[in-house]
Design a protein around this motif. Structure first.
Motif, PDB file in Angstrom:
ATOM      1  N   VAL A   1       0.850  -1.196   0.000  1.00  0.00           N
ATOM      2  CA  VAL A   1       0.000   0.000   0.000  1.00  0.00           C
ATOM      3  C   VAL A   1       0.889   1.250   0.000  1.00  0.00           C
ATOM      4  CG1 VAL A   1      -0.264  -0.180   2.535  1.00  0.00           C
ATOM      5  CG2 VAL A   1      -1.845   1.250   1.229  1.00  0.00           C
ATOM      6  N   MET A   2       0.544   2.209  -0.853  1.00  0.00           N
ATOM      7  CA  MET A   2       1.281   3.475  -0.887  1.00  0.00           C
ATOM      8  C   MET A   2       0.705   4.390   0.200  1.00  0.00           C
ATOM      9  SD  MET A   2       3.540   3.038  -3.205  1.00  0.00           S
ATOM     10  CE  MET A   2       4.217   4.700  -3.361  1.00  0.00           C
ATOM     11  N   VAL A   3       1.587   4.971   0.990  1.00  0.00           N
ATOM     12  CA  VAL A   3       1.113   5.785   2.127  1.00  0.00           C
ATOM     13  C   VAL A   3       1.691   7.195   2.085  1.00  0.00           C
ATOM     14  CG1 VAL A   3       0.781   3.796   3.647  1.00  0.00           C
ATOM     15  CG2 VAL A   3       3.004   4.955   3.612  1.00  0.00           C
ATOM     16  N   PRO A   4       0.976   8.154   2.668  1.00  0.00           N
ATOM     17  CA  PRO A   4       1.523   9.508   2.772  1.00  0.00           C
ATOM     18  C   PRO A   4       2.732   9.514   3.703  1.00  0.00           C
ATOM     19  CG  PRO A   4      -0.665   9.380   3.796  1.00  0.00           C
ATOM     20  CD  PRO A   4      -0.346   8.028   3.281  1.00  0.00           C
ATOM     21  N   HIS A   5       3.622  10.447   3.451  1.00  0.00           N
ATOM     22  CA  HIS A   5       4.842  10.526   4.269  1.00  0.00           C
ATOM     23  C   HIS A   5       5.061  11.972   4.705  1.00  0.00           C
ATOM     24  CE1 HIS A   5       9.486   9.831   4.569  1.00  0.00           C
ATOM     25  NE2 HIS A   5       8.911  10.007   5.745  1.00  0.00           N
ATOM     26  N   TRP A   6       4.685  12.234   5.941  1.00  0.00           N
ATOM     27  CA  TRP A   6       4.824  13.577   6.514  1.00  0.00           C
ATOM     28  C   TRP A   6       5.830  13.494   7.650  1.00  0.00           C
ATOM     29  CZ3 TRP A   6       3.697  15.317  11.549  1.00  0.00           C
ATOM     30  CH2 TRP A   6       3.661  16.713  11.730  1.00  0.00           C
ATOM     31  N   GLU A   7       6.691  14.499   7.722  1.00  0.00           N
ATOM     32  CA  GLU A   7       7.695  14.508   8.786  1.00  0.00           C
ATOM     33  C   GLU A   7       7.597  15.788   9.602  1.00  0.00           C
ATOM     34  OE1 GLU A   7      12.199  12.647   8.592  1.00  0.00           O
ATOM     35  OE2 GLU A   7      11.513  13.993   7.041  1.00  0.00           O
ATOM     36  N   ARG A   8       7.727  15.638  10.905  1.00  0.00           N
ATOM     37  CA  ARG A   8       7.552  16.767  11.821  1.00  0.00           C
ATOM     38  C   ARG A   8       8.694  17.781  11.744  1.00  0.00           C
ATOM     39  NH1 ARG A   8       4.259  17.441  15.751  1.00  0.00           N
ATOM     40  NH2 ARG A   8       3.465  15.360  15.314  1.00  0.00           N
ATOM     41  N   GLY A   9       9.893  17.270  11.513  1.00  0.00           N
ATOM     42  CA  GLY A   9      11.053  18.172  11.488  1.00  0.00           C
ATOM     43  C   GLY A   9      11.545  18.497  12.888  1.00  0.00           C
ATOM     44  N   ASN A  10      12.171  19.674  13.037  1.00  0.00           N
ATOM     45  CA  ASN A  10      12.745  20.061  14.335  1.00  0.00           C
ATOM     46  C   ASN A  10      11.648  20.303  15.358  1.00  0.00           C
ATOM     47  OD1 ASN A  10      15.324  20.053  13.189  1.00  0.00           O
ATOM     48  ND2 ASN A  10      15.006  22.137  12.397  1.00  0.00           N
ATOM     49  N   PRO A  11      12.005  20.247  16.651  1.00  0.00           N
ATOM     50  CA  PRO A  11      10.995  20.516  17.682  1.00  0.00           C
ATOM     51  C   PRO A  11      10.306  21.872  17.446  1.00  0.00           C
ATOM     52  CG  PRO A  11      12.998  19.684  18.688  1.00  0.00           C
ATOM     53  CD  PRO A  11      13.305  19.897  17.221  1.00  0.00           C
ATOM     54  N   GLU A  12       9.007  21.877  17.632  1.00  0.00           N
ATOM     55  CA  GLU A  12       8.208  23.073  17.397  1.00  0.00           C
ATOM     56  C   GLU A  12       8.524  24.143  18.435  1.00  0.00           C
ATOM     57  OE1 GLU A  12       7.310  19.996  17.679  1.00  0.00           O
ATOM     58  OE2 GLU A  12       5.903  19.428  16.107  1.00  0.00           O
TER      59      GLU A  12
ATOM     60  N   GLU B   1      -3.605   4.195   9.505  1.00  0.00           N
ATOM     61  CA  GLU B   1      -4.900   4.645  10.026  1.00  0.00           C
ATOM     62  C   GLU B   1      -4.831   6.110  10.420  1.00  0.00           C
ATOM     63  OE1 GLU B   1      -8.001   5.689  12.906  1.00  0.00           O
ATOM     64  OE2 GLU B   1      -5.860   5.667  13.282  1.00  0.00           O
ATOM     65  N   GLU B   2      -3.678   6.512  10.985  1.00  0.00           N
ATOM     66  CA  GLU B   2      -3.607   7.830  11.622  1.00  0.00           C
ATOM     67  C   GLU B   2      -3.689   9.004  10.654  1.00  0.00           C
ATOM     68  OE1 GLU B   2      -4.124   8.204  14.523  1.00  0.00           O
ATOM     69  OE2 GLU B   2      -3.237   6.657  15.782  1.00  0.00           O
ATOM     70  N   ASN B   3      -3.072   8.891   9.503  1.00  0.00           N
ATOM     71  CA  ASN B   3      -3.080  10.071   8.621  1.00  0.00           C
ATOM     72  C   ASN B   3      -3.335   9.710   7.163  1.00  0.00           C
ATOM     73  OD1 ASN B   3      -0.561   8.839   8.465  1.00  0.00           O
ATOM     74  ND2 ASN B   3       0.544  10.748   8.118  1.00  0.00           N
ATOM     75  N   GLY B   4      -4.357   8.919   6.940  1.00  0.00           N
ATOM     76  CA  GLY B   4      -4.697   8.636   5.554  1.00  0.00           C
ATOM     77  C   GLY B   4      -5.626   7.455   5.338  1.00  0.00           C
ATOM     78  N   LEU B   5      -5.571   6.467   6.230  1.00  0.00           N
ATOM     79  CA  LEU B   5      -6.430   5.283   6.141  1.00  0.00           C
ATOM     80  C   LEU B   5      -6.187   4.465   4.868  1.00  0.00           C
ATOM     81  CD1 LEU B   5      -8.589   4.344   8.217  1.00  0.00           C
ATOM     82  CD2 LEU B   5     -10.330   5.100   6.617  1.00  0.00           C
ATOM     83  N   ARG B   6      -4.999   4.630   4.315  1.00  0.00           N
ATOM     84  CA  ARG B   6      -4.748   3.956   3.029  1.00  0.00           C
ATOM     85  C   ARG B   6      -4.768   2.435   3.173  1.00  0.00           C
ATOM     86  NH1 ARG B   6      -1.348   7.355  -0.246  1.00  0.00           N
ATOM     87  NH2 ARG B   6      -2.133   9.486  -0.044  1.00  0.00           N
ATOM     88  N   GLY B   7      -4.284   1.924   4.297  1.00  0.00           N
ATOM     89  CA  GLY B   7      -4.266   0.470   4.498  1.00  0.00           C
ATOM     90  C   GLY B   7      -5.661  -0.117   4.498  1.00  0.00           C
ATOM     91  N   GLY B   8      -6.584   0.530   5.203  1.00  0.00           N
ATOM     92  CA  GLY B   8      -7.967   0.064   5.253  1.00  0.00           C
ATOM     93  C   GLY B   8      -8.639   0.144   3.897  1.00  0.00           C
TER      94      GLY B   8
END
Ligand SMILES: [Zn+2]
Length: 497
Positions: free
Chosen positions: A119-130, A359-366
């Motif tokens: 399954v292709m999933v979104p890839h978001w990264e938080r980066g440095n501490p906010e 599940e958390e940021n896209g539901l692509r697996g489901g």
């Protein structure tokens, strides 16, 4: 008592054969006695048969609970996932290690079949501490505890500084209008409703500000958003989660504040309405990444082509070990197969554990799983999801027809006291929702006690140490018990199916 065991022989034996076979004229004194004896023998046989059926189920249920409570095996599996794999947001290295981990765990147990579904999933990264700070009117800074909301765009590299407008709902943004909002940071300050006993409803009432708040604020010219974390407790851990940007609206950065940090901001703004907020987020979107749902199964002995699915999601937010969300559901699912295997329960239907990705940021697996099931025409008898944490069992929610619901309820006396005490109408889970929509598969959601769930949900505090071994294993045993009963008796009498 009868309705408790729909599969028992007793019902047919007494009401059919015995009663109809006795015409009234036969009841002379001469034959009354032997008949009564024969009848009572038949009755006692039937009662014996029922008692055996009861004893079988009661014994199996006790064995399931005993195994889980004494071995604690799923608790130690959860510890391994939390401490040796850790955070596993879709697309991250942690998520890929979790996929390998889950596959190896199930292969190690020697389940009949273990495989991955791409399954292709979104890839978001938080980066440095906010960095989020109050800049008071004298230029003094007060640092706040904050996390970017998952999916947020970054701020400009130097950060943004802007005055703050406080609202309590997305509707209020519209009421205030562009004049009050433009160029400002919108602070959604809606608190979790403490008066609601089922905390899921409290969460549901406040989560719109996280999910839809950023685009709503952007529509009226806001430059950023902060929210009071959607959480039930009063510490200062910020709770992240997903947001959804509208297509045609500018994407503005958004962060969640810890409860105490949100209070601090309220206090300062009360005395200094002109205080400003500084925000610096360095999050980043990458191209979609290849990942996998992880699937393991025990093949059914009588109806191998009918699948009973038990699942949870393998991904977690990046800031947490994801112990409750959804490490618990992950080990609950593996645990059903493992418990059957250890106790030598050979299921009639195929029991399939599905560990969904994203599940958390896209539901692509489901979505992917449902699409594949529809395409292949695989028959799912029912699907159960555990995604409400590793807390003490309370009940199930089931999206099934009323007669099936009644059958589930008739099994309640088999669950040990203080475990499962109700089956609500309506239930399922995010990951199995698409399967229901695409194939009409009935769904069940596991419902544990919810009082602590939103203390940890999506926060750095969702760690293994907050999971109680007995509570986690009681939940797993409750799920295994329901799956065992569904497998044994079906949703309906099978002749009628
Ligand atoms: Zn979850």
């Amino acid at each position: 008592m009868l309705s408790k065991y729909p599969g028992a022989v007793f019902r047919g034996a007494l009401s059919g054969a015995a009663r109809r076979a006795i015409p009234a004229s036969f009841l002379s004194l001469r034959i009354a006695l032997p008949l009564a004896m024969a009848f009572s023998l038949g009755l006692s046989l039937a009662v014996h048969q029922e008692a055996c059926a009861q004893t079988d189920d009661e014994q199996t249920v006790k064995a399931i609970f005993d195994e889980r409570l004494t071995s604690g095996e799923m608790y130690y599996l959860l510890e391994d996932l939390c401490k040796n794999i850790g955070p596993r947001l879709s697309g991250s290295e942690g998520a890929e290690r979790a996929v390998t981990w889950a596959k190896e765990v199930m292969e190690g147990y020697g389940f009949d079949r273990v495989y991955l579904q791409e399954v292709m999933v979104p890839h978001w990264e938080r980066g440095n501490p906010e960095q989020v700070r109050i800049v008071d009117v004298e230029g003094g800074m007060i640092a706040l505890n904050a996390l970017a909301i998952g999916g947020s765009v970054p701020t400009a590299p130097a950060g943004i500084t802007a005055p703050v407008v406080v609202v309590h709902s997305i509707e209020e943004v519209e009421e205030l209008g562009r004049e009050a909002v433009e160029g400002k940071i919108v602070f959604y300050n809606r608190a979790f409703d403490q008066t609601v006993i089922g905390t899921g409803a409290g969460y549901g009432g406040a989560v719109t500000q996280r999910f839809a708040g950023p685009s709503q604020a952007a529509k009226f010219g806001a430059v950023g958003v902060v929210i009071r974390s959607v959480a039930s407790n009063f510490d200062d851990a910020p709770h992240t989660g997903g947001l959804s940007y509208l297509e045609d609206v500018e994407r503005i950065p958004a962060a969640a504040l810890g409860f105490q940090s949100a209070d601090r901001l309220v206090e300062v703004l009360e005395v200094q309405p002109d205080a400003r907020l500084y925000m610096h987020l360095s999050s980043k979107w990458h191209p979609d990444a290849l990942s996998h749902n992880v699937i393991g199964e025990i093949r059914g002995s009588e109806r191998p082509d009918e699948i009973i699915l038990v699942g949870g999601h393998l991904d977690s937010w990046d800031v947490a070990e994801g112990a409750h969300d959804d490490g618990a559901g992950t080990v609950h699912s593996i645990g059903v197969l493992r418990t059957f295997q250890k106790l030598g329960i050979r299921p009639r239907h195929t029991i399939r554990a599905v560990l969904f990705m994203n599940e958390e940021n896209g539901l692509r697996g489901g979505l992917k799983y449902a699409e594949a099931a529809k395409e292949s025409g695989e028959k799912h008898l029912i699907a159960l999801e555990s995604d409400a944490g590793g807390f003490s069992p309370r009940g199930f929610g089931a999206s099934v027809d009323d007669d099936v619901l009644e059958r589930f309820r008739s099994w309640l006396p088999l669950f040990p006291q203080n475990t499962i005490s109700y089956v609500n109408k309506g239930g399922g889970g995010a990951d199995i929702g698409p399967l229901r929509r695409e194939t009409g598969t009935p769904t069940i959601g596991y419902i544990p006690d919810s009082q602590r769930a939103f203390d940890y949900h999506h926060a750095p505090t969702d760690v293994f140490e907050t999971v109680n071994r007995r509570e986690l294993e009681l939940g797993g045993a409750s799920i295994a018990t329901l799956i065992y009963l569904i497998d044994k008796y079906g949703l309906r009498d099978e002749k009628a199916q």
